[in-house]
Write an enzyme that holds these catalytic residues in place. Structure first.
Site, PDB file in Angstrom:
ATOM      1  N   LYS A  83       0.857  -1.189   0.000  1.00  0.00           N
ATOM      2  CA  LYS A  83       0.000   0.000   0.000  1.00  0.00           C
ATOM      3  C   LYS A  83       0.892   1.237   0.000  1.00  0.00           C
ATOM      4  CE  LYS A  83      -4.326   1.010   2.444  1.00  0.00           C
ATOM      5  NZ  LYS A  83      -5.009   0.823   3.727  1.00  0.00           N
TER       6      LYS A  83
HETATM    7  O1  G3P Z   1      -7.676   1.426   5.597  1.00  0.00           O
HETATM    8  C1  G3P Z   1      -7.960   2.731   5.294  1.00  0.00           C
HETATM    9  C2  G3P Z   1      -9.283   3.215   5.716  1.00  0.00           C
HETATM   10  O2  G3P Z   1     -10.310   2.357   5.458  1.00  0.00           O
HETATM   11  C3  G3P Z   1      -9.386   4.226   6.774  1.00  0.00           C
HETATM   12  O3  G3P Z   1     -10.660   4.424   7.297  1.00  0.00           O
HETATM   13  O4  G3P Z   1     -12.138   5.153   9.127  1.00  0.00           O
HETATM   14  O5  G3P Z   1      -9.719   5.788   9.189  1.00  0.00           O
HETATM   15  O6  G3P Z   1     -11.270   6.843   7.543  1.00  0.00           O
HETATM   16  P1  G3P Z   1     -10.955   5.612   8.338  1.00  0.00           P
END
Ligand code: G3P
Length: 217
Positions: A83
């Site tokens: 990633k």
């Molecule tokens: O893995 C990345 C992602 O899904 C982050 O989500 O909830 O931190 O915006 P969030």
């Protein structure tokens, strides 16, 4: 649409692996740090639990260092997806890793132009963060629809991985908008199966069966 779990908690993944519904896992530096884990050990563990794509994110910010970190992560298991952040350095690293046969996930995508660049860099996946767009009053699911349109229109093979999921509605919206995959926090994954009419209907079926004096088949 593939379903990924968005977590670095190995026990949480293990508890859901036998559903046969988990196609992959995504992690990021925040999730690994929250889990208090060593990234290499944890990614290797997760790759042993789920045979599908497991995203592990670099923390370097310059392309050559990202490439080196990406190669280290990719060597942990065959199903590691490296990633990379959606910066120019991340895109350079994406092209280099892709050219070396390493699967990539370009993350922190918030615009059509960024998604276009990720595809041109040969990304295996691009991760639009729909919740973080919604958080500031923008249309996260609209971005998924728009990326689907340009990828189809221009024949890009990069897969759209809907990320930053906040609700079950985000999951169905991602499926409707044509996302190839959706990465879901465990509590929302658990909620996908729930419907009150399913519970009521099952209760009635079982009561009628028991009232008729019938037992196990
Ligand atoms: O893995 C990345 C992602 O899904 C982050 O989500 O909830 O931190 O915006 P969030």
């Amino acid at each position: 649409m593939m379903i990924f779990l968005d977590t670095a908690e190995a026990d949480v993944i293990a508890a859901r692996a036998d559903t046969g519904l988990v196609d992959g896992v995504t992690t990021n530096p925040s999730l690994i740090a929250k889990a208090g884990a060593d990234i290499k050990e944890r990614i290797a563990d997760i790759c042993g639990l789920i045979p599908g794509p497991v995203s592990a994110e670099v923390v370097a910010t310059e392309a050559s260092a990202m490439i080196a970190e990406g190669q280290t992560l990719a060597a942990l298991a065959d199903n590691v997806v490296v990633k990379l952040p959606l910066t120019m350095e991340g895109l350079k690293a994406c092209r280099a890793l892709t050219d070396n046969g390493i699967a990539t996930n370009v993350t922190l995508c918030f615009s059509i132009n960024q998604a276009l660049l990720a595809a041109k860099a040969g990304a295996t996946f691009v991760s639009p963060f729909i919740g973080r767009l919604d958080d500031r009053g923008e249309d996260g699911l609209g971005l998924i629809e728009d990326i689907r349109h340009i990828y189809d229109e221009h024949g890009f093979a990069t897969r759209i991985l809907a990320a930053s999921i906040r609700s079950v509605e985000h999951v169905e919206g991602s499926a409707m908008a044509g996302a190839d995959a959706c990465t879901i926090p465990p509590n929302i994954f658990d909620a996908l199966v729930q419907h009150e009419l399913t519970d009521k209907g099952l209760e009635a079926f079982l009561k009628d069966w028991a009232d008729a004096g019938k037992g196990a088949i």
